[in-house]
Design a protein around this motif. Structure first.
Motif, short mmCIF file in Angstrom:
data_model
loop_
_atom_site.label_atom_id
_atom_site.label_comp_id
_atom_site.label_asym_id
_atom_site.label_seq_id
_atom_site.Cartn_x
_atom_site.Cartn_y
_atom_site.Cartn_z
N PHE A 52 0.82 -1.21 0.00
CA PHE A 52 0.00 0.00 0.00
C PHE A 52 0.85 1.26 0.00
O PHE A 52 0.37 2.35 -0.26
CB PHE A 52 -0.96 0.01 1.18
CG PHE A 52 -1.98 -1.09 1.11
CD1 PHE A 52 -2.75 -1.24 -0.04
CD2 PHE A 52 -2.16 -1.98 2.15
CE1 PHE A 52 -3.67 -2.25 -0.14
CE2 PHE A 52 -3.09 -2.99 2.05
CZ PHE A 52 -3.84 -3.13 0.91
N PHE A 81 -7.09 -5.67 9.43
CA PHE A 81 -6.97 -4.24 9.70
C PHE A 81 -7.40 -3.92 11.13
O PHE A 81 -8.19 -4.64 11.73
CB PHE A 81 -7.84 -3.46 8.73
CG PHE A 81 -7.34 -3.49 7.31
CD1 PHE A 81 -6.63 -2.42 6.79
CD2 PHE A 81 -7.56 -4.60 6.51
CE1 PHE A 81 -6.16 -2.45 5.50
CE2 PHE A 81 -7.10 -4.62 5.21
CZ PHE A 81 -6.39 -3.56 4.71
N ALA A 85 -12.16 -3.56 8.76
CA ALA A 85 -12.46 -3.27 7.35
C ALA A 85 -13.32 -4.35 6.72
O ALA A 85 -13.07 -4.78 5.60
CB ALA A 85 -11.18 -3.05 6.55
N PHE A 87 -16.58 -5.77 4.83
CA PHE A 87 -17.45 -5.13 3.85
C PHE A 87 -18.87 -5.06 4.42
O PHE A 87 -19.52 -6.09 4.61
CB PHE A 87 -17.44 -5.91 2.54
CG PHE A 87 -16.06 -6.13 2.00
CD1 PHE A 87 -15.15 -5.08 1.97
CD2 PHE A 87 -15.66 -7.37 1.53
CE1 PHE A 87 -13.86 -5.28 1.48
CE2 PHE A 87 -14.38 -7.57 1.05
CZ PHE A 87 -13.47 -6.52 1.02
N TYR A 98 -14.79 -13.61 -0.32
CA TYR A 98 -14.37 -12.58 -1.28
C TYR A 98 -13.13 -12.98 -2.08
O TYR A 98 -13.11 -12.94 -3.30
CB TYR A 98 -14.14 -11.25 -0.57
CG TYR A 98 -13.98 -10.07 -1.50
CD1 TYR A 98 -15.08 -9.39 -1.98
CD2 TYR A 98 -12.71 -9.64 -1.90
CE1 TYR A 98 -14.94 -8.33 -2.85
CE2 TYR A 98 -12.56 -8.58 -2.77
CZ TYR A 98 -13.68 -7.92 -3.23
OH TYR A 98 -13.53 -6.86 -4.10
N ASP B 467 -9.61 1.86 4.50
CA ASP B 467 -9.32 0.47 4.92
C ASP B 467 -10.08 -0.54 4.09
O ASP B 467 -9.56 -1.58 3.71
CB ASP B 467 -9.81 0.25 6.36
CG ASP B 467 -8.85 0.84 7.35
OD1 ASP B 467 -7.88 1.45 6.88
OD2 ASP B 467 -9.08 0.70 8.56
N ILE B 468 -11.36 -0.24 3.85
CA ILE B 468 -12.24 -1.20 3.21
C ILE B 468 -11.80 -1.45 1.79
O ILE B 468 -11.76 -2.59 1.32
CB ILE B 468 -13.69 -0.69 3.28
CG1 ILE B 468 -14.12 -0.75 4.74
CG2 ILE B 468 -14.61 -1.48 2.38
CD1 ILE B 468 -15.57 -0.64 4.97
N GLU B 470 -8.71 -1.01 0.77
CA GLU B 470 -7.43 -1.72 0.86
C GLU B 470 -7.64 -3.19 1.20
O GLU B 470 -6.91 -4.06 0.73
CB GLU B 470 -6.53 -1.05 1.90
CG GLU B 470 -6.01 0.28 1.43
CD GLU B 470 -5.11 0.95 2.44
OE1 GLU B 470 -4.54 1.99 2.11
OE2 GLU B 470 -4.97 0.42 3.57
N ALA B 471 -8.65 -3.44 2.04
CA ALA B 471 -8.92 -4.83 2.40
C ALA B 471 -9.24 -5.63 1.15
O ALA B 471 -8.73 -6.73 0.95
CB ALA B 471 -10.08 -4.90 3.39
N ALA B 472 -10.08 -5.06 0.27
CA ALA B 472 -10.43 -5.76 -0.96
C ALA B 472 -9.19 -6.01 -1.80
O ALA B 472 -9.00 -7.11 -2.33
CB ALA B 472 -11.44 -4.94 -1.75
N VAL B 473 -8.31 -5.01 -1.88
CA VAL B 473 -7.09 -5.16 -2.67
C VAL B 473 -6.18 -6.23 -2.06
O VAL B 473 -5.64 -7.07 -2.76
CB VAL B 473 -6.36 -3.81 -2.80
CG1 VAL B 473 -4.99 -4.00 -3.42
CG2 VAL B 473 -7.18 -2.86 -3.65
N SER B 474 -6.06 -6.21 -0.73
CA SER B 474 -5.18 -7.20 -0.10
C SER B 474 -5.73 -8.62 -0.28
O SER B 474 -4.99 -9.59 -0.21
CB SER B 474 -4.99 -6.89 1.38
OG SER B 474 -6.07 -7.38 2.12
N ALA B 482 -12.09 -3.84 -6.93
CA ALA B 482 -12.42 -3.32 -5.60
C ALA B 482 -13.43 -2.19 -5.73
O ALA B 482 -14.38 -2.09 -4.95
CB ALA B 482 -11.16 -2.83 -4.90
#
Lengths: 373, 567
Positions: A52, A81, A85, A87, A98, B467-468, B470-474, B482
């Motif tokens: 990131f 996180f 985080a 969804f 996911y 965060d949300i 980034e969470a999808a990306v991670s 995402a």
């Protein structure tokens, strides 16, 4: 699962250096904690590994492979996180599934891709294939959330949300599990339970884990090894016992556990024992040093109270008790010795008497327990 | 680092495109209209960039530039009286709105007024009726052959109770149809007033009304003044009422500007009026922000406290009666239009002589095209503003782009007529001849409504933590995946509510439609306007009813989507 090697990592934000000379060698299956006060760069280090943040300089290797050219979504780093985080528009099952959906999306033909895509937007329209359902239910069982699979994440308690976040990261079978202060949003009791849960799962799966925290107790109780960070640098890397018994800086001595830290001057060495002058007191230490001015570090629990017993250490002091605090299994005395104050912990057993404030106390400490930094 | 770079190049390109869009369709038109005010001749901004000849022409134009237009403003009676009349009108309207709204707002916010809910709901009626329709309803009611005039004469009155074709007529329409814009902010202002402050005042011996005057009112005052300025701006920019009601000898700046451009093609005159309009609106906007600066009473009052509602019948019953009388006029106006649309003929009688659906049949056979145009134009504006506002809010929230934030507030200040004139001037000739196309109409609508849309999407974007994403990306998702599977669905309610509002306001939009729409793309509002001008009142009424029904349905849908009573 893979090892993580970070070499000469440096990160600047608009000209300000926030990380420098970061070198880490994290072994496969190791539980590694990045510990430090807020703003020390521990989260930035983790975000560089996750992709990131782009490092200004240095290399990062996961499983022996340089990942500099990989986008964050190609690094296979599971991340938990601080805010979880999750969804919010998906239920627990969809959240966990996911990454499995994403994998399907990558390998299938266009027609199936559209199906997977639709499922990610609404899992009621396109059903999950059996292998995904099984895998998700397995991991949910593992974190004891089977009954909550169809709930929205907002309907769960903090601890349950935490476990969803963990399951979601684990289901993708990441090479490395990254956890950013995952316990800081939980209450004290839940935090202790979750420590055990996370540690148990980590050891079960033998998954390389990097855990960011500012809580030294958390790091000490969970990690195999800890890197203590401050001001964008790593001060010391070691096992919890290493850090506790041989801190290499006064900062770590103070940050990891409680310490008495006193400035002193080396006045001589004899039979492997160094004599240090602190004010008008002298103390002998078994720890070697080649410096003239040193910080003398003594843990409170390593100071004995001589209740008329004979001293065996050659390091005795007399002081006046300023404050006695009863802490359950121990009693902590704040003692004035010369011009310095010392904290002294003594184990307390029922029936023991606690010395009163103002009374005189005789203390001793073994030279082996006196550290010179 | 190539993947990182690629990512940033893509995003940067989109940002550049957005800036380009604003530059092309907002900044350049506004700046060039400012220049035209000096040169007195249209400037072909894009032409001069590609042709040396034009460049030379433009340079000559600037040689001949003068302050003549600005002088004309103060010497030639028309322009100055137009400005003064407009300012006067806006001042009168905003003062009266304030006077009318205080009791109603107090009644709704702080008392157990009977029929409070119903009155509150009825107060939204004026908002769904475009002003040129209300103005024309006024003609049917108060005009020479209006039913009000009939009743007035029956009771022994002479002539008209109120001549709609006057400043007073315009003011009354604006007062009764703009008051809801002030009402809801005022209700909010009364609600945040900390009840404990009032209790403290009573505790010190002040009577109820004394407490109101010394505590409640002063605390609500800055909020009230700011809403008064909102009304001032709305009234100043309103085109629908004056274009229908203003008689030839009454100069109002919006009507003057419209006539200069569509009647006389006087670019210089239209430009100077445009500059003046923007200047006035800008000052009002600045004043409004200045007033509210550092006076955030929401914060001051802390936690919302249960306010004890006044249940004194001697107060609440007169309040309810007063409020009902105020909403009665818009309701009667709406009822009049509905009746007219169903009437065979309606002369100077209290009721039509017969009823028929013929007018609706006519509309659905011969004027279906206008409805279609409205839907296509509004749909186009909706799509364009959704795309732009989603990206703008992404840049405003994630990249903290204050420039874009500022640019999207500009259309909030610029009156519709002024913006329309600026666009026509800029895109009138090759190489970028867009005037008269559906495209420029859609762009004009979108830009004008963008601030509302952006406000809605920025709000939802703020609520989605980084965060949300980034969470999808991670978890393996690309930035695009995402965005479509996580950020998109989360933004959807905000986008939906915002875009319906865009759709509704475009259908209602008057100034841009009348000024810019070519005959082939005439939307409903233009058709109604032309029918009113041709005195074809029955079909105008039927079309108006269809328009109002569409607005009502969509508005209700938007309210439901945005999750309740954000009036």
């Amino acid at each position: 699962m893979g090892s993580v090697v970070v070499e000469q990592l440096r990160k600047e934000f608009s000209g300000v250096t926030v990380l420098q000379d970061i070198n880490l060698d994290i072994k496969e299956g190791e539980f590694f904690a990045l510990l430090g006060p807020s703003g020390c760069g521990k989260t930035t280090t983790m975000r560089c590994i996750a992709g990131f943040e782009a490092p200004t300089k240095g290399s990062i290797m996961i499983g022996g492979k340089d990942i500099a050219n990989l986008a964050p979504n190609e690094r296979n780093c599971g991340m938990v996180f601080q805010s979880y985080a999750l969804f919010p528009h998906m239920n627990v099952f969809d959240n966990v599934a996911y990454s499995l959906n994403i994998k399907e999306l990558k390998k299938n033909n266009l027609f199936k891709k559209i199906g997977v895509y639709t499922r990610m937007l609404n899992s009621k329209i396109v059903k999950y294939p059996k292998h995904i359902t099984e895998k998700v239910m397995d991991i949910l069982e593992y974190v004891e959330l089977t009954d909550h699979a169809n709930k929205l994440t907002s309907e769960l308690s903090g601890g349950q949300q935490q476990r969803v976040a963990l399951a979601r990261a684990l289901v993708m079978e990441p090479e490395v599990l990254l956890m950013d202060e995952p316990l800081s949003n939980l209450d004290l009791k839940l935090r202790h339970t979750m420590r055990n849960t996370i540690r148990r799962i980590q050891q079960d799966l033998k998954i390389t884990t990097i855990f960011v925290t500012h809580d030294q107790e958390e790091a000490m109780s969970m990690a195999d090894r800890i890197a203590v960070m401050k001001d964008g640098k790593i001060l010391q890397i070691g096992t919890p016992t290493d850090l506790y018994s041989k801190p290499n800086t006064p900062f770590i001595a103070d940050f990891v556990g409680t310490s008495n830290i006193l400035p002193g001057e080396v006045v001589g060495t004899e039979n492997g024992l160094t004599t240090v002058k602190i004010g008008n007191q002298r103390i002998k230490s078994a720890s070697p040093t080649d410096k003239k001015h040193v910080d003398v570090v003594v843990r409170p629990e390593n100071i004995q109270v001589l209740n008329g017993a004979k001293d065996q250490t050659g390091n005795t002091f007399e002081g006046e008790i300023l404050l006695a605090t009863y802490l359950g299994s121990i009693v902590r005395y704040d003692v004035k010795v010369g011009e310095h104050n010392l904290l002294v912990d003594t184990t307390y057993e029922s029936g023991d008497s606690i010395k009163t404030n103002g009374s005189t106390i005789r203390l001793s400490v073994s030279p082996e327990r006196v550290l010179l930094i | 680092m190539n993947k990182f770079k690629k990512h940033f190049v893509g995003i940067g390109l989109i940002k550049l495109l957005i800036y380009g869009f604003f530059l092309l369709f907002l900044i350049i038109p506004l700046l060039s209209v400012f220049l035209v005010a000096f040169t007195n001749q249209p400037i072909n901004v894009f032409g001069l960039l590609i042709s040396m000849e034009r460049m030379q022409q433009t340079i000559d134009q600037f040689r001949n530039a003068s302050l003549d237009n600005f002088k004309a403003l103060f010497t030639y009676g028309g322009y100055l009286t137009g400005l003064i009349n407009s300012l006067k009108l806006s001042l009168i309207v905003s003062l009266w709105v304030l006077v009318i709204c205080i009791p109603i707002a107090y009644g709704i916010a702080r008392t157990k007024m009977p029929f409070k809910k119903t009155i509150g709901a009825l107060c939204t009626i004026p908002l769904v009726i475009p002003t040129f329709i209300s103005a024309y309803a006024f003609i049917i009611m108060f005009g020479r052959s209006g039913w009000v005039t009939y009743i007035y004469e029956k009771f022994g009155g002479e002539g008209m109770l109120l001549d709609p074709y006057t400043m007073t007529g315009i003011a009354i329409v604006q007062i009764f149809f703009f008051f809801p814009y002030a009402l809801w902010p005022m209700v909010a202002a009364f609600k945040v007033t900390d009840a404990s402050l009032e209790e403290a005042s009573r505790n010190m011996g002040a009577k109820g009304w004394l407490t109101f005057i010394t505590v409640t009112f002063p605390i609500a005052l800055p909020g009230m003044l700011s809403t008064m300025l909102v009304i001032f701006a709305v009234s100043f920019s309103d085109f629908g009422t004056p274009i229908i009601l203003a008689p030839n000898d009454l100069n109002l700046i919006v009507v003057d500007a419209y006539r200069e451009i569509s009647g006389f093609f006087n670019w210089g005159g239209a430009a100077i009026l445009t500059v003046i309009m923007i200047a006035v609106a800008g000052v009002v906007y600045w004043l409004q922000n200045y007033l509210l600066k550092g006076k955030n009473y929401d914060i001051l009052s802390g936690k919302p406290k249960e306010i004890k509602l006044n249940d004194n019948k001697a107060l609440t019953i007169p309040l309810a009666i007063f409020s009902s009388l105020v909403v009665l006029l818009p309701i009667l106006a709406l009822a009049t239009i509905i009746l007219q649309s169903l009437a065979t003929t309606w002369g100077k009688d209290p009721l039509p002589s017969g009823y028929t659906l013929e007018h609706y049949r006519t509309i659905f056979t011969s004027s279906l095209g206008n409805i279609q145009n409205s839907l296509i134009l509004a749909g186009g504006a909706l799509i364009l503003s959704v795309i732009i506002s989603v990206f703008v809010s992404y840049f405003v929230v994630r990249h903290r782009s204050t420039t874009l934030d500022f640019m999207t507030t500009i259309p909030l200040i610029v009156p519709g007529i002024a913006f329309g004139i600026a666009l026509i001037q800029t895109f009138n000739t090759a190489p970028l001849q867009l005037t008269g196309t559906a495209l420029i109409l859609i762009i004009a609508y979108s830009i004008r409504r963008l601030p509302y849309m952006v406000r809605s999407t920025v709000g939802t974007m703020r609520a989605i933590k980084q965060d949300i994403e980034e969470a999808a990306v991670s978890l393996g998702a690309s930035t695009l995946t995402a965005a479509t599977t996580v950020v998109g669905p989360l933004m959807l309610p905000g986008i939906a509510a915002g875009s319906i509002l865009v759709f509704v306001t475009v259908i209602k939009e008057t100034s841009i439609s009348i000024l810019m729409a070519p005959a082939s793309w005439a939307p409903m509002s233009l058709a109604i306007f032309q029918n009113v001008l041709r005195a074809e009142y029955y079909s105008a009424a039927a079309m108006s009813v269809i328009l109002v029904v569409m607005v009502l349905v969509l508005q209700a849908l938007a309210n439901r989507l945005s999750g309740g009573n954000k009036s």
